[in-house]
Every structure is written in C-alpha cells, then in structure tokens.
Design a protein around this motif. Structure first.
Motif: not given
Ligand code: PMP
Length: 403
Positions: A114-123
């Motif tokens: 979940y955080l991988a998607n948040l982290g990548m898209i948000g970055a």
C-alpha cells in the motif's frame, strides 16, 4: 453531521452485511492457523480459499527459520524509519536481491505494498502533473493519486483504445504523464493487455508503472509477473509490488531501470515517515524470494490447482470473472445472494472472500477465491463440492461486459 455520526454511517455500509445468526463477513477471526490452507474459524476447521498465499510460503520452514534467526539477532523492530534510524544490512540486501531478480539496477523497499503505491505515485507526480490510471485500480493507487495532488484521468478498465484516446487528448502533456496499471486485477483476476498498453505509452512518450501485487511469483517464466509473461519488461518504467502475497511476508517494493528511483528516498513521505520493515519480515521475505527463484515447481503446482478449480467451477455452470487465474471471481446476482452463498460455503468448511459494493467495480457482488500452490487436489475437490451446493445464478443485466 458530527464526526462520530459520519464514522458510524460510513461503517454501516460494510457492517450491515450481517447474515442472521452468522458471522460478520468483514470481521472473521481465524482463531488458529493450522497450515497455509487451513484454519479454525468459529471453532471449526475450514479450508482457506481466499488468502492470496499464492505459493503457500507462510509456513515454509526456511522462511520461518530465517525470520526467527533475524528476530533473535536484531530484535523485534527497527523502531523508526530508515531516514531517521538508518538502514539495516537486511534492508539493503533485500533491495539488491529484488533488483537482481528483475534484472534492473534500482530498487526501493517500502513497509507495505500500500505504501509502495502511495510512496511512488506521490513522489513522481505532483500538482500540474497527470496520472492516467485504469478505472479498476486498487485503493492504494487511488490513494497515491490523491496524495500526489496531480490531475487524475481514469481510462476504462483494460481498454487500450480508451487509454490511447485520453493520452491523445492530453497533447504534449502526455509526454510527462504516468500511466498506471496492474498485472492481475484483484477483483476479477483478469490481466492487463500489457503489450498494447506499452505500445501506446511509447507512442505518446509517457511513463508506465505496473503493480504486480497479484502476479509476482505467479506469471512469467521466472515468476516476475505480467511484464515478463507479456515480454515487455524493457517497455515498463516502474514495477511496484508487495511481499504480502506470494512471498508470505509484509512489505512493498518498486524496481526500475531509472536511476531517479534513488531520489524517491528523499522525497517520498510514505517512505520517510513510517517505520521500516522489521528484521524478521525482511529475513523471511529474502528467503521467500530465494525459494520463488529456486522452486519454479511451486508456480507449476499453483497453475495445476488453478486449472482444477477453474475447470471444475466452469463445469458446474458458474460464470467466472476471467480466464483461469489464481484469483477466481464468481459473479452473484445480488449482494444478498453473495452473502447467503458466502455463509453457505463457510458452513461447508470453505472460507472465501466476499466482495460487495462499494469495494467492487461496477457495483457487482462476488465470491472471490484465491488459489495456493499449497492447496491439495483433495482440498480443491472439497471446495468444488461446497460450490456445487450454490445456485448457478445468471449475471445481472448489463454486467456481461465485465467478464
Ligand atoms: N496493490 C494491489 C493491486 C493490491 O491488491 C494490494 C493488496 N491487496 C496492494 C497493492 C497492497 O499491498 P499490501 O497488502 O502489501 O499493502
């Protein structure tokens, strides 16, 4: 409306799905796990048919031992983020190993998928940028989009022509757009038409991210996912995924050939502001990845089971969500029918996932099975005989297009 009232009415959407005297489908307690495929629910032994434990590695002896050894050597947790507390050797080793597995030089590990998607898209994206995502994307992709503040354009699920149209409409901006799709979609078990999507992305000069959460260890000659199976690895910019399904652990990752992935560590809030994966989790995941690479026979077992269950359910006359896949979704006529069927399966000793609106695409109601390499042929037969007792409902009008 008060904050608590709002919370209560939002929770009611899920909580009101309670069968008479039965269990609450979204609050089932597995009192004890007996194996990757069996557990005790309400005091009874049930076959677990909805776990995402695709390779059955949660009880793999080597993974357990690696986890226990790390627990003893390095303690229970990292007690902070890698930026604040530093990286452990295991974090770096896992990143090297996952990058090596994909044959790409760069990898970053997150605390969950979940955080991988948040982290990548948000970055990667921010205000002024454009994200072009499949309409049936997982919640973590939607939440990543929200976190980014970028403009979000949804294209019709698995519809390359619609993606093409939307990128065309963007004009020159398409060259800076990030397209996001999944390898296997978790609701219906269908696969993205990746070769066409890669072709479109190239024509428009966009970047492409593929979430292989449900396809890692499942598709491709070496188990790398749909990108490998479709032969388009070099056309994909970022692969994100999770350690929580085929690898039986917790954590997420992104791999890429782009050196810029390293910059994400300095900008990604879901990487910076949460505790890093625990030593035990990292160690068991590393061993699980090694098992995945060493034992292609696990993938073969998985697909034998898929063939047996998909073939059996089709022969029984059920309408399934997609071609054979470790995620098998059975359409139900209504939410009430799905709930009654779910309860009936549980009474027959089979636990599957109940999926009802608003969590499902197009307002459909589903019973979702996920198959494991650890299921025995006898367990699959047992699952089939439980399903044989359910009505062969037809699809609600207008939903055939979803299949
Ligand atoms: N992406 C997809 C497509 C998923 O289905 C999931 C989990 N259901 C995730 C990401 C999140 O993974 P995790 O459980 O590791 O947070």
């Amino acid at each position: 409306m008060g904050l608590f009232d709002k919370l209560a009415s939002a929770a009611a959407v899920r909580r009101d799905v309670v069968s008479d005297g039965g269990l609450v489908p979204f609050g089932v307690t597995v009192e004890r796990l007996l194996s990757p495929t069996e557990g005790l629910v309400a005091g009874r032994r049930v076959i677990l048919g909805g776990t995402n434990n695709y390779l059955g590695l949660t009880f793999d002896q080597g993974c357990i031992e690696a986890g226990v050894a790390a627990l003893r050597a390095e303690g229970t947790g990292t007690t902070g983020s890698r930026m604040a507390n530093g990286s452990y050797a295991g974090h770096l080793a896992l990143e090297r190993e996952i990058a090596d597995f994909y044959g790409w030089p760069h990898a970053i590990v997150f605390s969950t998928g979940y955080l991988a998607n948040l982290g990548m898209i948000g970055a990667l994206a921010g205000p002024g940028d454009v994200l072009v995502i499949d309409g049936d994307s997982h919640a973590s992709i939607y939440d990543g989009c929200r976190l980014s503040g970028a403009e979000v354009i949804r294209f019709r699920h698995n519809n390359p022509a619609d993606l093409d149209r939307r990128l065309t409409r963007l004009g020159a901006q398409a060259r800076n757009a990030l397209v996001i799709v999944e390898g296997i979609y978790s609701m219906l078990g269908d696969q993205a038409p990746l070769a066409e999507i890669v072709d479109i992305k190239h024509r428009h000069g966009a970047l492409l991210m593929v979430d292989e959460a449900h396809s890692l260890g499942v598709l491709g000659e070496q188990g790398r996912g749909l990108c490998e199976a479709a032969g388009v690895m070099e056309g994909v910019d970022f692969v994100v995924g999770t350690f929580s399904k085929s690898l039986g652990g917790v954590g997420g990752f992104c791999v890429s050939a782009h050196a810029e992935l390293g910059l994400v560590r300095y900008t990604s809030r879901p990487y910076i502001f949460t505790a890093s994966p625990s030593p035990a989790t990292v160690a068991s995941t590393r061993e699980a990845l090694a098992v995945l690479r060493r034992q292609p026979q696990l993938r073969e077992r998985l697909w034998q089971n898929v063939t047996q269950l998909h073939g059996g359910l089709t022969a029984l006359g059920f309408v399934l969500g997609a071609a054979p896949s470790p995620v098998l979704a059975l359409m139900r006529e209504s939410r009430d029918q799905a709930l009654a069927d779910w309860q009936q399966l549980l009474d027959a000793g089979i636990y599957v996932n109940l999926m009802v609106p608003p969590a499902t695409p197009g307002g459909i109601s589903l019973l979702r099975c996920s198959i494991s390499a650890a299921h025995t042929p006898e367990q699959i037969k047992h699952i089939l005989s439980a399903f044989a007792g359910l009505p062969r409902a037809q699809l609600p009008t207008g939903q055939a297009a979803l299949v």
